[in-house]
Design a protein around this motif. Structure first.
Motif, PDB file in Angstrom:
ATOM      1  N   LEU A   4       0.803  -1.225   0.000  1.00  0.00           N
ATOM      2  CA  LEU A   4       0.000   0.000   0.000  1.00  0.00           C
ATOM      3  C   LEU A   4       0.833   1.270   0.000  1.00  0.00           C
ATOM      4  CD1 LEU A   4      -2.700  -1.145   2.565  1.00  0.00           C
ATOM      5  CD2 LEU A   4      -2.919  -1.053   0.068  1.00  0.00           C
ATOM      6  N   GLY A   5       2.156   1.132  -0.050  1.00  0.00           N
ATOM      7  CA  GLY A   5       3.014   2.308  -0.060  1.00  0.00           C
ATOM      8  C   GLY A   5       3.238   2.904   1.311  1.00  0.00           C
ATOM      9  N   GLU A   6       3.033   2.109   2.359  1.00  0.00           N
ATOM     10  CA  GLU A   6       3.159   2.588   3.730  1.00  0.00           C
ATOM     11  C   GLU A   6       4.545   2.337   4.319  1.00  0.00           C
ATOM     12  OE1 GLU A   6       0.856   4.130   5.635  1.00  0.00           O
ATOM     13  OE2 GLU A   6      -0.789   4.057   4.218  1.00  0.00           O
ATOM     14  N   VAL A   7       5.423   1.676   3.565  1.00  0.00           N
ATOM     15  CA  VAL A   7       6.738   1.301   4.084  1.00  0.00           C
ATOM     16  C   VAL A   7       7.823   1.927   3.216  1.00  0.00           C
ATOM     17  CG1 VAL A   7       8.296  -0.628   4.554  1.00  0.00           C
ATOM     18  CG2 VAL A   7       5.855  -0.864   5.009  1.00  0.00           C
TER      19      VAL A   7
ATOM     20  N   LYS B 156      -2.811   0.650  -6.140  1.00  0.00           N
ATOM     21  CA  LYS B 156      -3.100   0.569  -4.701  1.00  0.00           C
ATOM     22  C   LYS B 156      -2.371   1.647  -3.908  1.00  0.00           C
ATOM     23  CE  LYS B 156      -3.537  -4.444  -4.700  1.00  0.00           C
ATOM     24  NZ  LYS B 156      -2.910  -5.680  -4.182  1.00  0.00           N
ATOM     25  N   LYS B 157      -1.293   2.200  -4.475  1.00  0.00           N
ATOM     26  CA  LYS B 157      -0.496   3.190  -3.761  1.00  0.00           C
ATOM     27  C   LYS B 157      -0.956   4.630  -3.994  1.00  0.00           C
ATOM     28  CE  LYS B 157       3.591   0.316  -3.500  1.00  0.00           C
ATOM     29  NZ  LYS B 157       5.025   0.210  -3.750  1.00  0.00           N
ATOM     30  N   VAL B 158      -1.903   4.820  -4.886  1.00  0.00           N
ATOM     31  CA  VAL B 158      -2.357   6.177  -5.205  1.00  0.00           C
ATOM     32  C   VAL B 158      -2.987   6.881  -4.000  1.00  0.00           C
ATOM     33  CG1 VAL B 158      -3.926   7.536  -6.645  1.00  0.00           C
ATOM     34  CG2 VAL B 158      -2.511   5.750  -7.672  1.00  0.00           C
ATOM     35  N   PRO B 159      -3.882   6.230  -3.223  1.00  0.00           N
ATOM     36  CA  PRO B 159      -4.430   6.945  -2.064  1.00  0.00           C
ATOM     37  C   PRO B 159      -3.342   7.411  -1.095  1.00  0.00           C
ATOM     38  CG  PRO B 159      -5.739   5.008  -2.514  1.00  0.00           C
ATOM     39  CD  PRO B 159      -4.517   4.930  -3.404  1.00  0.00           C
ATOM     40  N   ARG B 160      -2.303   6.621  -0.907  1.00  0.00           N
ATOM     41  CA  ARG B 160      -1.195   7.018  -0.030  1.00  0.00           C
ATOM     42  C   ARG B 160      -0.469   8.217  -0.622  1.00  0.00           C
ATOM     43  NH1 ARG B 160       0.992   8.152   4.628  1.00  0.00           N
ATOM     44  NH2 ARG B 160       3.088   7.414   4.930  1.00  0.00           N
ATOM     45  N   ALA B 161      -0.263   8.196  -1.930  1.00  0.00           N
ATOM     46  CA  ALA B 161       0.431   9.304  -2.588  1.00  0.00           C
ATOM     47  C   ALA B 161      -0.372  10.595  -2.498  1.00  0.00           C
ATOM     48  CB  ALA B 161       0.706   8.956  -4.049  1.00  0.00           C
ATOM     49  N   LEU B 162      -1.679  10.479  -2.432  1.00  0.00           N
ATOM     50  CA  LEU B 162      -2.544  11.662  -2.394  1.00  0.00           C
ATOM     51  C   LEU B 162      -2.988  12.041  -0.987  1.00  0.00           C
ATOM     52  CD1 LEU B 162      -4.775  10.911  -5.504  1.00  0.00           C
ATOM     53  CD2 LEU B 162      -2.723  12.327  -5.374  1.00  0.00           C
TER      54      LEU B 162
END
Length: 96
Positions: free
Chosen positions: A11-14, A71-77
């Motif tokens: 999810l781009g959290e790490v 899946k990583k777009v919400p984290r990026a935004l």
């Protein structure tokens, strides 16, 4: 523990740092380096009127253009959501 980190990584959290690539979970206000350019692009397009209020963002297209998994777009935004430049709504809103 490893399974949880793998899921967060997806999810781009790490963020992997240091010589040994030690995984570290990002804090709520930290931006993953992979998502910085995407966030900058969207911020500029919102300010320039390219993306108007209520218009769904082409998240799949943005992800591909910036080399991210969708899946990583919400984290990026996340910071743009916090600043109320964009809103996150899950579900079918059209293509992308």
């Amino acid at each position: 523990m490893a399974a949880a980190m793998a899921q967060l990584d997806e999810l781009g959290e790490v963020l992997y740092t240091g010589r040994n690539c030690v995984p570290r979970r990002l804090g709520p206000t930290e931006q993953h380096p992979d998502g910085v350019k995407l966030a900058q692009t969207v911020r500029a397009r919102v300010r320039n009127g390219v993306y108007r209020p209520g218009t769904p963002l082409p998240t799949a297209i943005l992800a591909v253009r910036h080399g991210l998994d969708v899946k990583k777009v919400p984290r990026a935004l996340r910071l743009l959501i916090r600043d109320q430049l964009v809103a996150y709504r899950q579900g079918p809103a059209g293509p992308g």
